[in-house]
Design an enzyme around this catalytic site. Structure first.
Site, PDB file in Angstrom:
ATOM      1  N   GLY B 130      -2.470   6.194  -7.695  1.00 56.61           N
ATOM      2  CA  GLY B 130      -1.027   6.281  -7.494  1.00 56.61           C
ATOM      3  C   GLY B 130      -0.690   7.161  -6.311  1.00 56.61           C
ATOM      4  O   GLY B 130      -1.521   7.940  -5.830  1.00 56.61           O
ATOM      5  N   CYS B 131       0.525   7.043  -5.843  1.00 51.75           N
ATOM      6  CA  CYS B 131       0.926   7.755  -4.623  1.00 51.75           C
ATOM      7  C   CYS B 131       0.994   9.261  -4.856  1.00 51.75           C
ATOM      8  O   CYS B 131       0.358  10.032  -4.137  1.00 51.75           O
ATOM      9  CB  CYS B 131       2.233   7.220  -4.076  1.00 51.75           C
ATOM     10  SG  CYS B 131       3.580   7.118  -5.270  1.00 51.75           S
ATOM     11  N   PHE B 132       1.781   9.678  -5.868  1.00 54.56           N
ATOM     12  CA  PHE B 132       1.821  11.106  -6.182  1.00 54.56           C
ATOM     13  C   PHE B 132       0.419  11.610  -6.521  1.00 54.56           C
ATOM     14  O   PHE B 132       0.007  12.690  -6.092  1.00 54.56           O
ATOM     15  CB  PHE B 132       2.732  11.354  -7.389  1.00 54.56           C
ATOM     16  CG  PHE B 132       4.174  11.569  -7.064  1.00 54.56           C
ATOM     17  CD1 PHE B 132       4.570  12.511  -6.134  1.00 54.56           C
ATOM     18  CD2 PHE B 132       5.169  10.841  -7.711  1.00 54.56           C
ATOM     19  CE1 PHE B 132       5.914  12.731  -5.846  1.00 54.56           C
ATOM     20  CE2 PHE B 132       6.511  11.056  -7.438  1.00 54.56           C
ATOM     21  CZ  PHE B 132       6.892  11.993  -6.512  1.00 54.56           C
ATOM     22  N   ALA B 133      -0.281  10.821  -7.330  1.00 54.11           N
ATOM     23  CA  ALA B 133      -1.618  11.236  -7.777  1.00 54.11           C
ATOM     24  C   ALA B 133      -2.536  11.480  -6.586  1.00 54.11           C
ATOM     25  O   ALA B 133      -3.306  12.456  -6.558  1.00 54.11           O
ATOM     26  CB  ALA B 133      -2.211  10.183  -8.700  1.00 54.11           C
ATOM     27  N   CYS B 135      -1.714  12.303  -3.464  1.00 54.58           N
ATOM     28  CA  CYS B 135      -1.280  13.473  -2.692  1.00 54.58           C
ATOM     29  C   CYS B 135      -1.648  14.763  -3.419  1.00 54.58           C
ATOM     30  O   CYS B 135      -2.163  15.712  -2.810  1.00 54.58           O
ATOM     31  CB  CYS B 135       0.228  13.392  -2.460  1.00 54.58           C
ATOM     32  SG  CYS B 135       0.826  14.545  -1.208  1.00 54.58           S
TER      33      CYS B 135
END
Lengths: 338, 338, 338, 338
Positions: B130-133, B135
């Site tokens: 995932g994107c947040f994950a 980063c």
């Protein structure tokens, strides 16, 4: 106190109207009608009102308790509403939709105070002008009245996203609109109707007539308003330039004097000696106009906040006139500036 | 040439993937599947592709003609799709949804190249992070591996509007989001699952375990990732700070050295000597990390483009690894910079 | 009527102050001082005031004609000014800079009305709080007073560009800041001084003390406020979260009740039952706070407009208290909302 | 490999040029000159390049080691530079400033590939067109060549903030420009010189001549380009409409066919069947044009990225032509799209 009811109170214009009316010293807000939000706190929808009011949306319409009702419906719904519901004769109506802006079989007065103040003061029913229409007219009124509109007028106007209303869609999606720019309804925007009506109303007999190109097309005889509307990537405001070709070159001072004279008594329209930027009017009821002259070409810049002078601010200004209040009452708004 | 098919090709990630694949020198884009847009030109939906390709969306899925298929579905739809359709065994799958990121009864490898490169290189099926994950993990990996995560971690991360996908809604309406800021899914974002899985996977035995608070709540025994996600008023990018408390104060140089060493072979993750700003990574596949140290507190800043390193850029990076290409192939993207 | 003079009237806070004072029914704006703009119309600098006032900046300082003077200088200049110029004893001073916010050899009262209203009402000289400091304190006051701050506090706060003042620079360049995000003065922002002073002032004797890390560093004994300030890509507002760890888990209702009780008489601070978004306070003098609870962790969200509740709005609120006006006079501002 | 040197490498166009050249497969970037930044890493100034290159700015100018040099100076400095320094005859020059765009006592070819490809292919010295000039010309070229420009042309064009360069100022301050809109150099923009030069160069003998109003004023005999430039609140891109009045009404198909034919071999200029939005070209070297017809009025929409097709993208396109590379080499850029 003016007792006020608002219909369509849950939309963008409804919210902006409530934000103004709550601080209007001569107004008592009696009801805010919204079928879909009935029972909800007004601040649950218009969240900036948290702490300002405990008012609740109602599905009722107690017209007998108000002096004036604002229609904040979408376009076309005002006329439909009036077919279904009856409003007492003594209750004034201020309609923010376009349903009654064009003269016809009705008694609505077109609410542009800079030229129709007397009619507004004595009317029962008022059709509040469109946002683009207001901005463009403020820029052209002095030239129209002076009979100087004798060639096609070139108009370019950029609007903020709030002009598109509350319902989300492809062209109001942040991911699309942010840092973007586009045209829409190029040369065919519906506000051309009311703009041409006013310009023809104001012009001296000697000046040529404007064609409503939406009705008659671009090959009819007469002048045209060549209007390109743009979607800007900001939320509030309309920035407009109007290029007018005169029959012969004039001194800039002459045109500037014409504008200053025309607007000298206007409560909210100001002539600026330098080219304005949009944020000078954002979150105010002002219109600012400015002119530059190049030979036979006059370039007018005119700006407003689309939700205020272009909608509910002008509606409240009209209400003030209709009820004999000072025109600026409740409209001394702090510009957001940034 | 790697023959590629894309499912869910009409959404944001589908579009971004096509924009990359069209310029990837080792890729032949065989089909772009979209039920709802079948028959339309790809550039009618992803308008920036006008002039780049005449490809047409198809409702067909010729899996026998491709080496790899990308799932650009919404979350939950990948697993559902695989129940309904059968994909030949020799066709690799790169799934951008969250359906297979958590280990379980499947053979999907978690595609974070900075730690799982070998597994990725030999896998058939890949779950893209995932994107947040992505980063947040880029920011924490070196500390996790060194066993320095021994207290709750405080994470604050702001995402752009493209993280919310293509469907318009209240919180992606330009009029609302422009110049606005807000939190959402505070302490309960679904990416906590995969973040905790990785942190626990990496930690030495001596280090305490992280609790998946979504499953076990905040009163369970173990460390927590206290993650506040914010909606920013920009379109692309995630800006993240992670505050880690150590058992005792350390020299900044020591931590910096740890980060530089950890990422020294990373193709796209770079350590910056100064605090970065988000636009350094926008429109690139980079992650940039930076650390500051105050006594026992380490503050990590980590940034990525949510659609690239946070989604399809990383997916293509993973594809490159899976097919033995140089990891950077097709991903030398010009930063938009402004 | 309160007769007012403004020093430093050509900057951002000076302009915002004038925009408020012009509509304040109890105020007469006697002079607006600006050395560099002396002789210019105020609306030439603060262009949104075109049509509202013909006031001209002056280089004079007729202190004998005013009841109160506002210092809108940059930080450090207020103290320097007072060494050079003498202000009559009966003229009150409201200083917007940080020069007198920390207690010491002076008689300035720290102007946070939610806790120091009585001191403000009777003071002659007032130090108006900083913008970040106001927002963070609004979020922490109830917990501080209840003695619930017993662990380090994690604060993340994003500010708009107007917080950086009028002078153009690299990080306020539109090309850089638009769609960008960054940190600055991480863990070292100067507002930590006044925040710690208040938290220590409010705490019961039983609660531990906060360390001013700017003075004593991060290894000193005591609690720390771990404050990460961010630059957001909007113009107005501060959005802040404060994460507080309690000694033991509590029910959310208990904390919510604490906040509602604490702010029940506050004129401008409102508790919101749902997580707020920044635009609820933009262009108003409000602070909005909200809490979520997860086990032992309390997450507070607090928001203000940095130029209003964070600067001149609070300054006028303080003036109202000092002169016995209703606290809200002149501050019933229409939220810009969009 | 083409060996390249860049002068003025620390500015906006210098940075964008380096971002392209680093990924250009036929280019070796030999030196990046900047007096003020000599010795600094290129990525310290153009921060998006962290991880892409370890190149250092130099104060030297080893012209003997390069095949071509790009001048990324501010306007007026190229001519001044050439008076002071001597460049070997075999080194080609691509000048991004306006110094040699107007024909005169020099051998610089005007680098608009859509009409001057042959001259470009064989030139040693090239003057790269201006950003507004490129966008406006792309919109008008087909009509000019067909002799259909027989009345004054009305041009409205909005530019992003990067058009104003790197130096911060009042109109690029984020607090001012964000959500703002304004005009500048109304009817007097310096790009009118090169636009009129091209239009007069292309027109058939039968068509009337354009007046350079900057030189001859608005009362001279001939047609005028009435150009209103606007400052938009986005960073990249130019959005332009050109309204042309024909001698008589024509069918839209006829004009559309003219445009498609004219640009059929253009590498980067594409005709769009629907009105484009700016983000279709942002971060690409494309120009997109579209026409609508209303009676005698033709409305052209033309868009480019001001830093790419409007500056360094076109410069690299010209370099490719000059050195016999495929025109698109190094310019297959992923649109940022959002």
């Amino acid at each position: 106190m003016i007792k006020v009811g608002v219909l369509g109170a849950a939309g963008y214009t409804g919210g902006e109207l409530i934000r103004i009316l709550l601080n209007h010293p001569e107004v008592e807000l009696v009801f805010a009608n919204s079928e879909s939000n009935a029972g909800n706190k007004v601040y649950d929808v218009h969240e900036g009102l948290l702490g300002d009011t405990e008012l609740v949306f109602t599905s009722e319409m107690p017209f007998d308790k108000v002096d004036v009702v604002f229609f904040c419906f979408g376009h076309g719904k005002s006329a439909a509403f009036l077919k279904e519901y009856s409003i007492p004769k003594n209750v004034r109506i201020i309609d923010l939709a376009q349903d009654f802006r064009i003269k016809g079989d009705h008694d609505y007065v077109y609410g542009l105070p800079e030229i129709y103040r007397d009619e507004i003061a004595s009317c029962k029913h008022l059709a509040n002008p469109g946002c683009f229409a207001t901005c463009i007219q403020e820029g052209l009124l002095p030239l129209a009245k002076a009979g100087l509109l004798t060639h096609d007028v070139s108009v370019n106007a950029v609007t903020g996203s709030t002009g598109a209303g509350q319902k989300p869609g492809a062209t109001t999606h942040f991911s699309w609109r942010n840092n973007n720019f586009s045209v829409y309804k190029l040369f065919t925007h519906q506000h051309l109707h009311e703009i041409c009506q006013t310009l023809n109303d104001l012009r001296p007999d000697s000046a040529p007539k404007f064609v409503d190109t939406l009705e008659e097309g671009f090959c009819a005889d007469g002048l045209t308003v060549d209007f390109i509307p743009y979607r800007g990537d900001f939320a509030r405001g309309i920035f407009c330039t109007e290029v007018v070709t005169l029959d012969k070159a004039v001194e800039a001072e002459e045109i500037v004097a014409l504008y200053k004279e025309f607007f000298k008594d206007a409560a909210f329209t100001h002539y600026s000696d330098k080219a304005p930027d949009l944020k000078q009017v954002v979150n105010t009821n002002k219109a600012i106009v400015h002119v530059d002259v190049f030979g036979r070409k006059v370039v007018v810049t005119s700006i407003i906040d689309n939700l205020l002078k272009g909608a509910v601010g002008q509606a409240v200004q009209n209400m003030n006139i209709m009820f004999g209040c000072d025109e600026r009452t409740g409209l001394n708004l702090k510009a957001s500036a940034f």
